[in-house]
Enzyme design. Structure first.
Site, PDB file in Angstrom:
ATOM      1  N   ASP A  51      21.161  71.051  82.750  1.00 40.89           N
ATOM      2  CA  ASP A  51      20.305  69.690  83.091  1.00 40.89           C
ATOM      3  C   ASP A  51      19.047  69.568  82.200  1.00 40.89           C
ATOM      4  O   ASP A  51      18.331  68.825  82.509  1.00 40.89           O
ATOM      5  CB  ASP A  51      19.995  69.431  84.537  1.00 40.89           C
ATOM      6  CG  ASP A  51      19.232  70.654  84.987  1.00 40.89           C
ATOM      7  OD1 ASP A  51      18.933  71.607  84.281  1.00 40.89           O
ATOM      8  OD2 ASP A  51      18.794  70.539  86.031  1.00 40.89           O
ATOM      9  N   ASP A 269       8.319  65.941  53.336  1.00 41.34           N
ATOM     10  CA  ASP A 269       9.345  67.209  52.940  1.00 41.34           C
ATOM     11  C   ASP A 269       8.496  67.785  51.908  1.00 41.34           C
ATOM     12  O   ASP A 269       8.895  67.475  50.701  1.00 41.34           O
ATOM     13  CB  ASP A 269      10.640  66.329  52.658  1.00 41.34           C
ATOM     14  CG  ASP A 269      11.869  67.108  52.562  1.00 41.34           C
ATOM     15  OD1 ASP A 269      11.520  68.439  52.660  1.00 41.34           O
ATOM     16  OD2 ASP A 269      12.884  66.800  52.208  1.00 41.34           O
ATOM     17  N   HIS A 351      22.379  72.021  44.605  1.00 38.53           N
ATOM     18  CA  HIS A 351      22.047  70.699  45.299  1.00 38.53           C
ATOM     19  C   HIS A 351      21.480  69.706  44.473  1.00 38.53           C
ATOM     20  O   HIS A 351      21.211  69.881  43.275  1.00 38.53           O
ATOM     21  CB  HIS A 351      21.148  70.990  46.441  1.00 38.53           C
ATOM     22  CG  HIS A 351      19.812  71.681  46.386  1.00 38.53           C
ATOM     23  ND1 HIS A 351      18.815  70.981  45.798  1.00 38.53           N
ATOM     24  CD2 HIS A 351      19.364  72.953  46.298  1.00 38.53           C
ATOM     25  CE1 HIS A 351      17.573  71.756  45.526  1.00 38.53           C
ATOM     26  NE2 HIS A 351      18.171  72.982  45.743  1.00 38.53           N
ATOM     27  N   HIS A 355      16.201  62.959  47.179  1.00 38.64           N
ATOM     28  CA  HIS A 355      16.701  61.909  47.988  1.00 38.64           C
ATOM     29  C   HIS A 355      15.514  60.989  48.463  1.00 38.64           C
ATOM     30  O   HIS A 355      14.426  61.265  48.309  1.00 38.64           O
ATOM     31  CB  HIS A 355      17.228  62.611  49.190  1.00 38.64           C
ATOM     32  CG  HIS A 355      16.358  63.658  49.834  1.00 38.64           C
ATOM     33  ND1 HIS A 355      15.368  63.289  50.743  1.00 38.64           N
ATOM     34  CD2 HIS A 355      16.169  64.918  49.660  1.00 38.64           C
ATOM     35  CE1 HIS A 355      14.653  64.241  51.174  1.00 38.64           C
ATOM     36  NE2 HIS A 355      15.072  65.426  50.838  1.00 38.64           N
ATOM     37  N   HIS A 362      16.358  62.491  55.175  1.00 37.00           N
ATOM     38  CA  HIS A 362      17.112  62.066  53.959  1.00 37.00           C
ATOM     39  C   HIS A 362      17.471  60.636  54.347  1.00 37.00           C
ATOM     40  O   HIS A 362      18.320  60.157  55.045  1.00 37.00           O
ATOM     41  CB  HIS A 362      18.512  62.913  54.140  1.00 37.00           C
ATOM     42  CG  HIS A 362      18.511  64.351  53.900  1.00 37.00           C
ATOM     43  ND1 HIS A 362      19.067  65.291  54.117  1.00 37.00           N
ATOM     44  CD2 HIS A 362      17.470  65.044  53.247  1.00 37.00           C
ATOM     45  CE1 HIS A 362      18.738  66.432  53.736  1.00 37.00           C
ATOM     46  NE2 HIS A 362      17.714  66.350  53.075  1.00 37.00           N
ATOM     47  N   GLU A 387      13.070  67.875  43.951  1.00 39.63           N
ATOM     48  CA  GLU A 387      13.328  69.476  44.554  1.00 39.63           C
ATOM     49  C   GLU A 387      14.406  70.457  43.952  1.00 39.63           C
ATOM     50  O   GLU A 387      15.110  70.678  44.394  1.00 39.63           O
ATOM     51  CB  GLU A 387      13.437  69.366  46.151  1.00 39.63           C
ATOM     52  CG  GLU A 387      14.614  68.237  46.565  1.00 39.63           C
ATOM     53  CD  GLU A 387      14.885  68.236  47.755  1.00 39.63           C
ATOM     54  OE1 GLU A 387      15.239  69.465  48.538  1.00 39.63           O
ATOM     55  OE2 GLU A 387      14.793  67.253  48.381  1.00 39.63           O
ATOM     56  N   ARG A 411      12.537  76.991  45.240  1.00 36.86           N
ATOM     57  CA  ARG A 411      12.601  75.630  45.339  1.00 36.86           C
ATOM     58  C   ARG A 411      11.212  75.329  45.269  1.00 36.86           C
ATOM     59  O   ARG A 411      10.402  75.788  46.157  1.00 36.86           O
ATOM     60  CB  ARG A 411      13.291  75.152  46.424  1.00 36.86           C
ATOM     61  CG  ARG A 411      13.581  73.515  46.547  1.00 36.86           C
ATOM     62  CD  ARG A 411      14.499  72.980  47.480  1.00 36.86           C
ATOM     63  NE  ARG A 411      14.352  73.351  48.696  1.00 36.86           N
ATOM     64  CZ  ARG A 411      15.022  74.435  49.420  1.00 36.86           C
ATOM     65  NH1 ARG A 411      15.893  74.899  48.765  1.00 36.86           N
ATOM     66  NH2 ARG A 411      14.909  74.268  50.830  1.00 36.86           N
ATOM     67  N   GLU A 413       9.380  71.411  45.920  1.00 31.90           N
ATOM     68  CA  GLU A 413       9.489  70.172  46.373  1.00 31.90           C
ATOM     69  C   GLU A 413       8.396  69.214  46.801  1.00 31.90           C
ATOM     70  O   GLU A 413       7.733  69.758  47.344  1.00 31.90           O
ATOM     71  CB  GLU A 413      10.419  70.295  47.610  1.00 31.90           C
ATOM     72  CG  GLU A 413      10.707  68.652  48.330  1.00 31.90           C
ATOM     73  CD  GLU A 413      11.639  68.674  49.364  1.00 31.90           C
ATOM     74  OE1 GLU A 413      11.825  69.797  50.031  1.00 31.90           O
ATOM     75  OE2 GLU A 413      12.562  67.829  49.642  1.00 31.90           O
TER      76      GLU A 413
HETATM   77  N1  GLY Z   1      14.119  69.661  53.934  1.00 33.40           N
HETATM   78  C1  GLY Z   1      15.380  68.983  53.581  1.00 33.40           C
HETATM   79  C2  GLY Z   1      15.464  68.566  52.149  1.00 33.40           C
HETATM   80  O1  GLY Z   1      14.521  69.144  51.109  1.00 33.40           O
HETATM   81  O2  GLY Z   1      16.320  68.008  51.824  1.00 33.40           O
HETATM   82 MN    MN Z   2      14.228  67.244  50.593  1.00 31.09          MN
HETATM   83 MN    MN Z   3      12.805  69.969  52.016  1.00 36.27          MN
END
Ligand code: GLY
Ligand code: MN
Ligand code: MN
Length: 444
Positions: A51, A269, A351, A355, A362, A387, A411, A413
């Site tokens: 619950d 992000d 990837h 985006h 996203h 990114e 990475r 970003e």
């Molecule tokens: N944090 C998700 C992305 O970078 O797309």
């Molecule tokens: Mn991202």
């Molecule tokens: Mn990200």
């Protein structure tokens, strides 16, 4: 002495005004054919254990059009000959239930506090909506959010309902001045949270400690994560959606942190990668500099009038050439790059370059669009992420790499606003140069 760098965060901008939401409703309804109905429901509540529920997050379309967050809220728009009306179905007041689950604005509160024309009890939906649907020409509805609305629409229609997202996504993809202010604030807060994590980072701390610093910073500022925070050290950084954040950070490893927050629903992000002990090794530096060069080229490609693919074309060329120069790929540039989605470099960068970003991390609008539609042209008011990354998982059996690169995952970003005058990096307060990072990590 530890001090929150976020004390320098400016005032939080006001949420989107009712006037702006009314304009959105008008823009939306003016795209609907005459005598049509569009239904926008809230996200369902989902069970976490027995619950106990997952924390509810409002539906981004409902938020965009009305700002309403109440569970079981349903907005119904009727458009006829240029006139439109927004009726919000809400849970009525019920002191007994409110004692357990929290105060409800009720019908009167909804009508006075939200930009809608009418507020009606949610319990009248089952009677009202079928009548309304039986008298209209077209029905717009997003399936899968509210089971009882799905059933009503199914009974009213022989065919599939039309999808209101095709209209709303085109509106959402261009951000207004207020939306940009909110996203700048979201970017600032996320930047400061990353800075705090870098300052606090020490060998032997857990990935979860980094997560707690970052998310504590969000919470401290009445915000929360926009997506589960990723804190991956060593080989964990080479797993794109790693978010267990359970390992101790080791001397000599890098740590990749991908974390962002929400302000009035608007996401940031950010990813930063840095050495746990504050000093890059030569091999880590080689890869970091390559990813950074690629990321800067991606940002430079964020020019109004350019096609969506120009960002990925810019980052991928640099990565493909850089991997050859470092001796990681032994092939021609054409073989390394391919069509930028299938070259040999994709073993290490699997990837996309970025985006759209907005009410969803996203965000809607899909740069490449698909379905035979042309790709989007970058337009002032769009906000995208850039990114690129390179990942050399020591655990991967499918790739052959020199041991000096094994376990490196990097990475970088940032969030970028497209303007007439070139790209504006909303997350510019978050350091990414090697010298800045080395000065910052562990400095507290
Ligand atoms: N944090 C998700 C992305 O970078 O797309
Ligand atoms: Mn991202
Ligand atoms: Mn990200």
């Amino acid at each position: 002495m530890y001090e929150r760098v976020t004390s320098t965060l400016g005032n939080r901008p006001d949420a989107i005004s009712h006037q702006e939401m009314r304009q959105r409703q008008k823009d939306f309804c003016s795209e609907l054919p005459t005598n049509s109905v569009a239904i926008i429901a809230n996200n369902p509540v989902s069970i976490r254990s027995r619950d106990t529920h997952h924390r509810h997050r409002f539906n981004s379309y409902l938020h965009y059009l009305t700002g309403w967050h109440g569970e079981e809220g349903v907005a119904v728009f009727h458009h006829s000959d240029g006139n439109w009306n927004c009726r919000l179905y809400v849970q009525p007041r019920d002191v007994e239930k409110e004692t357990w689950t929290g105060r409800r604005p009720g019908l009167e509160g909804a009508l006075s506090g939200w930009p809608v024309d009418e507020a009606t009890s949610r319990y009248e939906l089952a009677e009202n909506l079928p009548k309304m649907l039986s008298n209209c020409e077209e029905i717009y509805h997003i399936e899968g959010l509210d089971a009882s609305v799905d059933e009503i629409v199914k009974q009213a229609l022989r065919d599939e309902p039309l999808d209101p997202r095709l209209i709303l996504d085109n509106l959402r993809v261009i951000k207004s001045e207020r939306e940009i202010e909110l996203m700048q604030h979201s970017a600032d807060l996320a930047a400061y949270a990353h800075i705090e994590a870098m300052r606090e980072c020490k060998v032997g701390m857990g990935e979860w400690h980094m997560q707690s610093i970052i998310e504590g910073c969000f919470l401290y500022h009445q915000s929360e994560w926009a997506y589960p925070s990723i804190v991956g050290s060593g080989d964990n950084a080479t797993i794109l959606h790693y978010n267990e954040n359970k390992d101790v950070m080791i001397d000599g490893d890098l740590v990749l942190i991908d974390a962002g927050c929400e302000i009035d629903g608007y996401a940031s992000d950010i990813t930063r990668t840095f050495p746990v002990n504050g000093k890059f090794t030569e091999a880590q530096k080689d890869i970091y500099e390559l990813v950074l060069k690629s990321q800067l080229a991606g940002i430079e490609a964020c020019q109004a009038g350019s096609p969506w693919s120009s960002m990925h074309n810019a980052t991928s060329k640099i990565l493909a050439q850089g991997l050859i120069d470092l001796g990681i790929l032994d092939c021609t540039f054409e073989e390394a790059l391919g069509d930028s989605f299938n070259g040999l470099y994709r073993q290490f960068f699997m990837h996309g370059t970025g985006h759209f970003l907005g009410l969803d991390v996203h965000d809607v609008g899909g740069g490449r669009q698909g379905d035979g539609k042309p790709e989007r042209i970058l337009t002032p008011g769009m906000i995208v992420t850039i990114e690129p990354g390179l990942y050399f998982g020591a655990w991967r059996e499918d790739i052959e790499i020199d041991s000096k690169w094994a376990g490196i995952g990097i990475r970088i970003e940032d969030d970028v606003l497209i303007t007439e005058n070139g790209p504006v990096v909303l997350t510019a307060k978050c350091p990414k140069e090697i010298t800045e990072i080395e000065a910052l990590v562990g400095s507290n």
